[in-house]
Write a protein that holds these residues in place. Sequence first.
Motif, PDB file in Angstrom:
ATOM      1  N   UNK A   1       0.888  -1.334  -0.054  1.00 37.76           N
ATOM      2  CA  UNK A   1      -0.020   0.090  -0.030  1.00 37.76           C
ATOM      3  C   UNK A   1       0.830   1.123   0.012  1.00 37.76           C
ATOM      4  N   UNK A   2       0.662   2.114  -0.797  1.00 32.69           N
ATOM      5  CA  UNK A   2       1.421   3.256  -0.937  1.00 32.69           C
ATOM      6  C   UNK A   2       0.527   4.449  -0.958  1.00 32.69           C
ATOM      7  N   UNK A   3       0.954   5.613  -0.407  1.00 30.82           N
ATOM      8  CA  UNK A   3       0.049   6.961  -0.448  1.00 30.82           C
ATOM      9  C   UNK A   3       1.302   7.879  -0.346  1.00 30.82           C
ATOM     10  N   UNK A   4       0.592   8.987  -0.804  1.00 29.60           N
ATOM     11  CA  UNK A   4       1.476  10.258  -0.554  1.00 29.60           C
ATOM     12  C   UNK A   4       0.941  11.245   0.743  1.00 29.60           C
ATOM     13  N   UNK A   5       1.903  11.511   1.716  1.00 34.07           N
ATOM     14  CA  UNK A   5       1.250  12.409   2.645  1.00 34.07           C
ATOM     15  C   UNK A   5       1.754  13.769   2.634  1.00 34.07           C
ATOM     16  N   UNK A   6       0.861  14.656   2.301  1.00 31.71           N
ATOM     17  CA  UNK A   6       1.214  16.188   2.145  1.00 31.71           C
ATOM     18  C   UNK A   6       1.157  16.646   3.454  1.00 31.71           C
ATOM     19  N   UNK A   7       2.752  16.900   4.253  1.00 31.91           N
ATOM     20  CA  UNK A   7       2.499  17.505   5.558  1.00 31.91           C
ATOM     21  C   UNK A   7       2.104  18.826   5.599  1.00 31.91           C
ATOM     22  N   UNK A   8       1.785  19.390   6.780  1.00 31.28           N
ATOM     23  CA  UNK A   8       1.690  20.800   6.829  1.00 31.28           C
ATOM     24  C   UNK A   8       2.866  21.834   6.756  1.00 31.28           C
ATOM     25  N   UNK A   9       4.039  20.893   6.989  1.00 31.36           N
ATOM     26  CA  UNK A   9       5.200  21.868   7.131  1.00 31.36           C
ATOM     27  C   UNK A   9       5.722  21.911   5.529  1.00 31.36           C
ATOM     28  N   UNK A  10       4.865  21.357   4.552  1.00 34.74           N
ATOM     29  CA  UNK A  10       5.250  21.337   3.156  1.00 34.74           C
ATOM     30  C   UNK A  10       5.968  20.057   2.639  1.00 34.74           C
ATOM     31  N   UNK A  11       6.546  19.316   3.318  1.00 35.76           N
ATOM     32  CA  UNK A  11       6.919  18.132   2.934  1.00 35.76           C
ATOM     33  C   UNK A  11       5.941  17.239   2.424  1.00 35.76           C
ATOM     34  N   UNK A  12       6.647  16.430   1.314  1.00 33.81           N
ATOM     35  CA  UNK A  12       5.612  15.295   0.860  1.00 33.81           C
ATOM     36  C   UNK A  12       6.556  14.214   0.810  1.00 33.81           C
ATOM     37  N   UNK A  13       5.658  13.005   1.528  1.00 40.42           N
ATOM     38  CA  UNK A  13       6.244  11.768   1.982  1.00 40.42           C
ATOM     39  C   UNK A  13       5.469  10.537   1.451  1.00 40.42           C
ATOM     40  N   UNK A  14       6.426   9.916   1.011  1.00 40.11           N
ATOM     41  CA  UNK A  14       5.795   8.536   0.230  1.00 40.11           C
ATOM     42  C   UNK A  14       5.922   7.358   1.248  1.00 40.11           C
ATOM     43  N   UNK A  15       4.647   6.947   1.648  1.00 38.38           N
ATOM     44  CA  UNK A  15       4.591   5.950   2.558  1.00 38.38           C
ATOM     45  C   UNK A  15       4.276   4.568   1.956  1.00 38.38           C
ATOM     46  N   UNK A  16       5.007   3.692   2.043  1.00 43.03           N
ATOM     47  CA  UNK A  16       4.797   2.343   1.443  1.00 43.03           C
ATOM     48  C   UNK A  16       4.771   1.319   2.617  1.00 43.03           C
ATOM     49  N   UNK A  17       3.975   0.532   2.632  1.00 43.03           N
ATOM     50  CA  UNK A  17       3.485  -0.522   3.630  1.00 43.03           C
ATOM     51  C   UNK A  17       3.500  -1.809   3.209  1.00 43.03           C
ATOM     52  N   UNK A  18       4.118  -2.807   3.515  1.00 42.55           N
ATOM     53  CA  UNK A  18       4.098  -4.324   3.139  1.00 42.55           C
ATOM     54  C   UNK A  18       3.578  -5.364   4.238  1.00 42.55           C
TER      55      UNK A  18
END
Length: 177
Positions: free
Chosen positions: A105-122
């Motif tokens: 499972x992957x999703x992009x997390x757009x944080x309030x500090x402006x960072x964009x984080x790709x989360x990958x769960x296996x």
Amino acid sequence: LADANERLEQVVAERTEQLAARTRLLDEVNESIADGLCVFNEDFCIIASNQRASEISGAPPAKWAPGADLRRLVEIGVAAGVYEVDSTEAFFDEFRSALQSKGAHQNLRRQRDGRIVLETYRNRPSGGYVATYHDMTEMKRRESQLEQLNEELLVAKEKAEAGARALDRPRHGADGF
């Protein structure tokens, strides 16, 4: 019997040192990777995580400590609007569905500090989950710049082609030429 016991104790001591050395190596690797890393059990309780997971998320390290609950982190993220889902339940519905169908499972997390984080769960083979968190902010910024540059180049090309067509048209003066 005493000799056998002594040999057994020596073997146990050697194996214990080997396990300790391997644990130190894995801890070193875990802390040296660039991405955040977290291991969860089936109930989404954190078993282990590296410091980078906390740094990337901006959440205090205590939120990433063994025994902490991933569901609480997701609730905070949903409330802050960093996920593209309306509820924690929707997040975990997508999570479970993707893991069943794709194994990840992957999703992009757009944080309030402006960072964009790709989360990958296996899925973990022994049960539970492994997650990585990759800060994609710089890559997404460059991607956006390239898209903008591509649009500018397309507009410039269209103008150049229009200019070339205008030059190729016959010009008629007063004498018909």
